[in-house]
Design an enzyme around this catalytic site. Structure first.
Site, PDB file in Angstrom:
ATOM      1  N   THR A 136      -7.542 -54.530 -43.921  1.00 57.70           N
ATOM      2  CA  THR A 136      -7.774 -54.922 -42.534  1.00 57.70           C
ATOM      3  C   THR A 136      -9.260 -54.744 -42.220  1.00 57.70           C
ATOM      4  O   THR A 136      -9.709 -55.099 -41.147  1.00 57.70           O
ATOM      5  CB  THR A 136      -6.945 -54.026 -41.585  1.00 57.70           C
ATOM      6  OG1 THR A 136      -7.152 -52.671 -41.970  1.00 57.70           O
ATOM      7  CG2 THR A 136      -5.478 -54.356 -41.647  1.00 57.70           C
ATOM      8  N   LYS A 177      -0.141 -60.321 -45.150  1.00 62.87           N
ATOM      9  CA  LYS A 177      -0.900 -60.175 -46.396  1.00 62.87           C
ATOM     10  C   LYS A 177       0.014 -59.725 -47.546  1.00 62.87           C
ATOM     11  O   LYS A 177       0.011 -60.330 -48.613  1.00 62.87           O
ATOM     12  CB  LYS A 177      -2.045 -59.164 -46.201  1.00 62.87           C
ATOM     13  CG  LYS A 177      -3.061 -59.600 -45.150  1.00 62.87           C
ATOM     14  CD  LYS A 177      -4.195 -58.618 -44.997  1.00 62.87           C
ATOM     15  CE  LYS A 177      -3.787 -57.310 -44.358  1.00 62.87           C
ATOM     16  NZ  LYS A 177      -3.292 -57.425 -42.970  1.00 62.87           N
ATOM     17  N   THR A 178       0.795 -58.668 -47.293  1.00 63.71           N
ATOM     18  CA  THR A 178       1.695 -58.170 -48.333  1.00 63.71           C
ATOM     19  C   THR A 178       2.712 -59.254 -48.698  1.00 63.71           C
ATOM     20  O   THR A 178       3.013 -59.480 -49.880  1.00 63.71           O
ATOM     21  CB  THR A 178       2.424 -56.900 -47.825  1.00 63.71           C
ATOM     22  OG1 THR A 178       1.424 -55.961 -47.437  1.00 63.71           O
ATOM     23  CG2 THR A 178       3.309 -56.295 -48.878  1.00 63.71           C
ATOM     24  N   ASP A 226      -2.866 -52.429 -51.609  1.00 59.95           N
ATOM     25  CA  ASP A 226      -3.002 -52.502 -50.157  1.00 59.95           C
ATOM     26  C   ASP A 226      -4.082 -51.507 -49.733  1.00 59.95           C
ATOM     27  O   ASP A 226      -4.310 -50.529 -50.443  1.00 59.95           O
ATOM     28  CB  ASP A 226      -1.657 -52.108 -49.531  1.00 59.95           C
ATOM     29  CG  ASP A 226      -1.403 -52.860 -48.240  1.00 59.95           C
ATOM     30  OD1 ASP A 226      -2.337 -53.510 -47.742  1.00 59.95           O
ATOM     31  OD2 ASP A 226      -0.269 -52.795 -47.734  1.00 59.95           O
ATOM     32  N   ARG A 252       4.709 -59.637 -37.302  1.00 60.31           N
ATOM     33  CA  ARG A 252       5.413 -58.355 -37.283  1.00 60.31           C
ATOM     34  C   ARG A 252       5.846 -57.992 -35.859  1.00 60.31           C
ATOM     35  O   ARG A 252       6.952 -57.506 -35.643  1.00 60.31           O
ATOM     36  CB  ARG A 252       4.544 -57.237 -37.866  1.00 60.31           C
ATOM     37  CG  ARG A 252       5.283 -55.905 -37.861  1.00 60.31           C
ATOM     38  CD  ARG A 252       4.490 -54.774 -38.479  1.00 60.31           C
ATOM     39  NE  ARG A 252       4.309 -54.972 -39.891  1.00 60.31           N
ATOM     40  CZ  ARG A 252       3.149 -54.771 -40.516  1.00 60.31           C
ATOM     41  NH1 ARG A 252       2.080 -54.391 -39.841  1.00 60.31           N
ATOM     42  NH2 ARG A 252       3.073 -54.952 -41.807  1.00 60.31           N
TER      43      ARG A 252
END
Ligand SMILES: Nc1ncnc2c1ncn2[C@@H]1O[C@H](COP(=O)(O)OP(=O)(O)OP(=O)(O)O)[C@@H](O)[C@H]1O
Ligand SMILES: [Mg+2]
Length: 338
Positions: A162, A68-69, A113, A221
């Site tokens: 999230t 997302k980031t 965020d 990740r």
């Protein structure tokens, strides 16, 4: 109970370690997978750039570590504008948000965020900022206080979370683009791993990349974290060459589960099997028995287990699907069912 200890969820320090040094996609072309979502965002950004306007506000949601980031940064790059990054809990007072908003250049991106963690009064400032590009501020105190409307440059708010369920309806409806990121397929993840291996100078076989991807919970990740450990292995034991054999040995040594299950996932499944014969069991009860909070189970662990077909939500609670129960009993309890 004696649990295996496969790879754990990443904490923030791991996150910084990995993402600080790894290859980070800067353009849509480097961002692999999520094709449908990417196609849409590419179209929207291209159209906004052609009109010379700020992109409409974007809300990205999905489990941690899916990009997302990274996407927010790519959007800013592709629009050729700057990006200011902050998190919901960081913006404690309305003044903090007003200061950031009024510093935004035309078309700049403001990325928030964990936007579900904004304080209510701070969130309310966002409403008029998003809709009318203005904020109302109170100047002075007591009888002399007056409300002044401060115009802002048109900007793009990109919110990431999230936990969409925790975003209030007024905020959610102010985003005109709302997109969900889903777990990556093994094939897409293998490409990300392969791409990273080039930047880490590992000689990685394509088939070995696929092995790593299967243990990575559909999450870039985690894939990148495993790849870094494999790099250590290949460097010390195999002249930087990571073939199938080396990757199999390394995964075994690192105690990484073949399907990427963490010790908490395994504990959840074992608890459901041994204490509830597969369920149904209420989320709170399950959380208390596993020693995690219900929110974490619901947002961090459960999505992957559901995707693997190991847990389903029913009106009476969580349960292991009837068809999967014998396989899981066999795998984790070592007991065959009739
Ligand atoms: N599609 C992709 N292609 C290549 N690398 C990716 C992709 N998606 C994510 N990554 C990499 O995975 C890592 C995690 O991505 P990112 O930080 O953007 O996830 P996130 O969704 O913002 O996570 P969180 O919810 O924890 O904030 C980064 O190193 C990023 O470069
Ligand atoms: Mg992020």
């Amino acid at each position: 109970m004696d649990f295996e200890k496969p790879i754990e969820m990443l904490n923030l320090a791991d996150k910084a370690e990995i993402e600080g040094q790894d290859f980070q996609p800067k353009k849509f072309n480097d961002y692999l997978g999520q094709q449908e979502l990417k196609d849409k965002l590419m179209l929207y950004t291209k159209a906004a750039a052609l009109r010379n306007e700020a992109l409409d506000h974007v809300l990205l949601f999905g489990p941690p570590g899916l990009g997302k980031t990274t996407l927010a940064q790519i959007i800013a790059n592709e629009m050729n504008v700057g990006i200011k990054i902050c998190t919901g809990p960081m913006l404690e007072r309305t003044g903090d948000l007003v200061a950031i908003l009024s510093s935004l250049e035309p078309k700049e991106v403001l990325f928030i965020d964990e936007i579900h963690r904004l304080a209510t009064n701070v969130e309310e400032v966002l409403y008029s900022a998003m809709e009318q590009f203005k904020v109302d501020v109170i100047i002075g105190q007591g009888v002399g206080a007056k409300s002044v409307s401060l115009p802002l440059n048109p900007f793009t708010l990109i919110g990431a979370t999230t936990k969409t369920g925790l975003i209030s309806a007024p905020l959610r409806t102010r985003f005109s683009i709302t997109e969900r990121l889903d777990f990556y397929t093994s094939k897409d993840l293998a490409q990300i791993i392969y791409q990273s291996s080039k930047h880490l100078n590992i000689n990685l076989a394509e088939s070995a990349a696929l092995m790593i991807s299967k243990a990575s919970r559909g999450t870039p990740r985690i894939a990148k974290k495993i790849l870094r450990r494999i790099r250590d292995f290949a460097q010390i034991n195999n002249n930087n060459i990571a073939d199938d054999n080396l990757v199999a040995q390394a995964l075994h040594f690192l105690n990484i589960d073949q399907e990427g299950l963490t010790s908490v996932d395994i504990m959840i499944l074992k608890t459901m099997i041994t204490s509830f014969d597969g369920g149904p069991v209420g989320l709170e009860t399950l959380a208390a028995m596993v020693g995690e909070d219900a929110e974490t189970i619901e947002n961090v662990y459960e999505p992957y287990l559901m995707r693997q077909g190991y847990i389903e939500k029913t009106a009476r609670g969580r349960q292991i699907p009837y068809k999967t129960l014998p396989y899981l009993k066999n795998r984790f309890i070592g007991q065959k069912t009739i």
